[in-house]
Enzyme design. Structure first.
Site, PDB file in Angstrom:
ATOM      1  N   VAL A  61       0.806  -1.208   0.000  1.00  0.00           N
ATOM      2  CA  VAL A  61       0.000   0.000   0.000  1.00  0.00           C
ATOM      3  C   VAL A  61       0.848   1.271   0.000  1.00  0.00           C
ATOM      4  O   VAL A  61       0.329   2.359  -0.268  1.00  0.00           O
ATOM      5  CB  VAL A  61      -0.967  -0.013   1.207  1.00  0.00           C
ATOM      6  CG1 VAL A  61      -0.245   0.310   2.509  1.00  0.00           C
ATOM      7  CG2 VAL A  61      -2.133   0.928   0.997  1.00  0.00           C
ATOM      8  N   TYR A  62       2.142   1.162   0.277  1.00  0.00           N
ATOM      9  CA  TYR A  62       3.015   2.339   0.251  1.00  0.00           C
ATOM     10  C   TYR A  62       3.175   2.808  -1.193  1.00  0.00           C
ATOM     11  O   TYR A  62       3.835   2.150  -2.009  1.00  0.00           O
ATOM     12  CB  TYR A  62       4.396   2.029   0.840  1.00  0.00           C
ATOM     13  CG  TYR A  62       4.436   1.720   2.317  1.00  0.00           C
ATOM     14  CD1 TYR A  62       3.301   1.834   3.128  1.00  0.00           C
ATOM     15  CD2 TYR A  62       5.615   1.303   2.915  1.00  0.00           C
ATOM     16  CE1 TYR A  62       3.356   1.547   4.474  1.00  0.00           C
ATOM     17  CE2 TYR A  62       5.677   1.012   4.274  1.00  0.00           C
ATOM     18  CZ  TYR A  62       4.541   1.130   5.048  1.00  0.00           C
ATOM     19  OH  TYR A  62       4.586   0.840   6.392  1.00  0.00           O
ATOM     20  N   SER A  63       2.559   3.929  -1.483  1.00  0.00           N
ATOM     21  CA  SER A  63       2.614   4.531  -2.830  1.00  0.00           C
ATOM     22  C   SER A  63       2.204   3.535  -3.907  1.00  0.00           C
ATOM     23  O   SER A  63       2.776   3.494  -4.994  1.00  0.00           O
ATOM     24  CB  SER A  63       4.013   5.089  -3.113  1.00  0.00           C
ATOM     25  OG  SER A  63       4.316   6.122  -2.209  1.00  0.00           O
ATOM     26  N   ASP A  64       1.192   2.729  -3.581  1.00  0.00           N
ATOM     27  CA  ASP A  64       0.606   1.803  -4.540  1.00  0.00           C
ATOM     28  C   ASP A  64       1.655   0.888  -5.172  1.00  0.00           C
ATOM     29  O   ASP A  64       1.647   0.643  -6.382  1.00  0.00           O
ATOM     30  CB  ASP A  64      -0.138   2.580  -5.636  1.00  0.00           C
ATOM     31  CG  ASP A  64      -1.135   1.706  -6.387  1.00  0.00           C
ATOM     32  OD1 ASP A  64      -1.574   0.687  -5.825  1.00  0.00           O
ATOM     33  OD2 ASP A  64      -1.451   2.036  -7.548  1.00  0.00           O
TER      34      ASP A  64
END
Length: 351
Positions: A61-64
């Protein structure tokens, strides 16, 4: 560098780890953290490895997914020198199969993480949140399958409640599935709720804590004091709604104590805050973040020295607040205290 056992597992991890939340930063949350590219990330890893920091943590989920991609580029050619840790389970989209930890999704997100990181195995894979819609047996059976396939070496969780961790551990015990070795948790001098239930659970069940946001979502950098607004680059601008809330008076009281101890030790406020965490029970590794080389070197300076008992007591008292029910009884009432002694010193009231 000090290396510690991760819970009751056979994995040894560095006392400090480097978080990749700033890598490839995109969007209102992660864009506010930083936008480190692959070349910059490789330089940060050079510095970290020179200091003995060998574990690097990310999440889908970190920067997709961009964080994992940048981290993967940065570790090219030295995969055998590092431990790669990542997380999955939070929503990545609005579709019915873009959130959670079902069998189908777990198999997909692990394969996606391996591709982005450019590796064929994860040293540590953690569920980023509890998924109440998927049976625990299904989750653990799938993780067991992934471990047996060689795609995951150790498993853990993040942001679980005590009953969710315990239910999972009991189920793993029942069926012979791998037990969670780690719990990635929020813990700091301005957020000590971890001590109420999750720390005793970790001690009892052998689950090691990997601490995220050890500086209280950027509040304990030494740049925020009474009457002083956060600096322009602080993550508190815009992204504060994503982080844990902290009452102003608690923050200022803790910062005052940190200033006092920092002056005594000749260390910086963040170094003192990190060193305090490194002395806490169950803490296997503290994740530090850095936008640049200077911040990374400053955070590494939390190692190699130890606060005195008196200095720890100063910080404990300044950061203490009453616990929620039923834990306040274990703090305040003699009978409960006798039956359930605190895992931290008596000078350090639980949360």
């Amino acid at each position: 560098m000090e290396y510690r056992q991760l819970g009751n597992s056979g994995l040894k991890v560095p006392a400090l780890s480097l978080g990749a939340g700033t890598f490839g930063g995109q969007g209102p949350l992660f864009g506010a953290w930083g936008d480190t590219d692959a070349q910059q990330a490789r330089r940060l890893l050079d510095i970290a490895l020179d200091a003995g920091i060998t574990m690097f943590d990310s999440a889908d989920v970190y920067s997709d997914g961009a964080s994992e991609e940048v981290l993967g580029e940065a570790v090219k050619g030295r995969r055998d020198q590092v431990l790669l840790s990542t997380k999955a389970g939070l929503p990545m989209g609005e579709g019915p199969h873009e959130a959670g930890t079902s069998r189908a999704r777990l198999i997909k997100v692990v394969d996606d993480a391996l591709r982005r990181l450019g590796t064929d195995y994860l040293d540590l894979f953690q569920l980023h949140a509890y998924d109440a819609s998927t049976p625990v047996e299904e989750v653990l059976a799938t993780l067991d399958q992934l471990v047996r396939a060689g795609k995951i070496r150790y498993t853990g969780v993040s942001n679980f409640s005590g009953w969710q961790v315990m239910k999972s551990l009991a189920t793993a015990e029942k069926y012979g599935y791998p037990r969670y070795a780690a719990h990635q948790v929020y813990y700091s001098l301005v957020g000590r709720d971890y001590e109420g239930e999750l720390m005793p659970l970790g001690l009892d069940q052998g689950v090691g804590a990997i601490v995220w946001s050890p500086l209280g979502w950027g509040r304990l950098t030494g740049k925020i004091r009474r009457g002083t607004p956060p600096p322009a680059q602080s993550r508190l601008h815009g992204s504060a709604i994503f982080g844990p809330p902290v009452p102003d008076e608690l923050l200022y009281r803790v910062v005052d104590a940190l200033d006092e101890v920092a002056e005594e030790t000749g260390r910086t406020v963040p170094q003192v805050a990190l060193n305090w965490l490194l002395q806490r029970p169950t803490v296997s590794s503290v994740i530090i973040g850095a936008r640049n080389e200077e911040q990374l070197r400053q955070n590494i300076g939390a190692l190699g020295w130890t606060l005195t008992p008196e200095q720890i007591a100063t910080l404990d008292v300044a950061s203490a607040k009453d616990a929620a029910y039923p834990y306040f009884a274990y703090q305040r009432q003699q009978g409960f205290v006798r039956l359930n002694p605190s895992p931290v010193p008596l000078t350090s009231p639980l949360v």
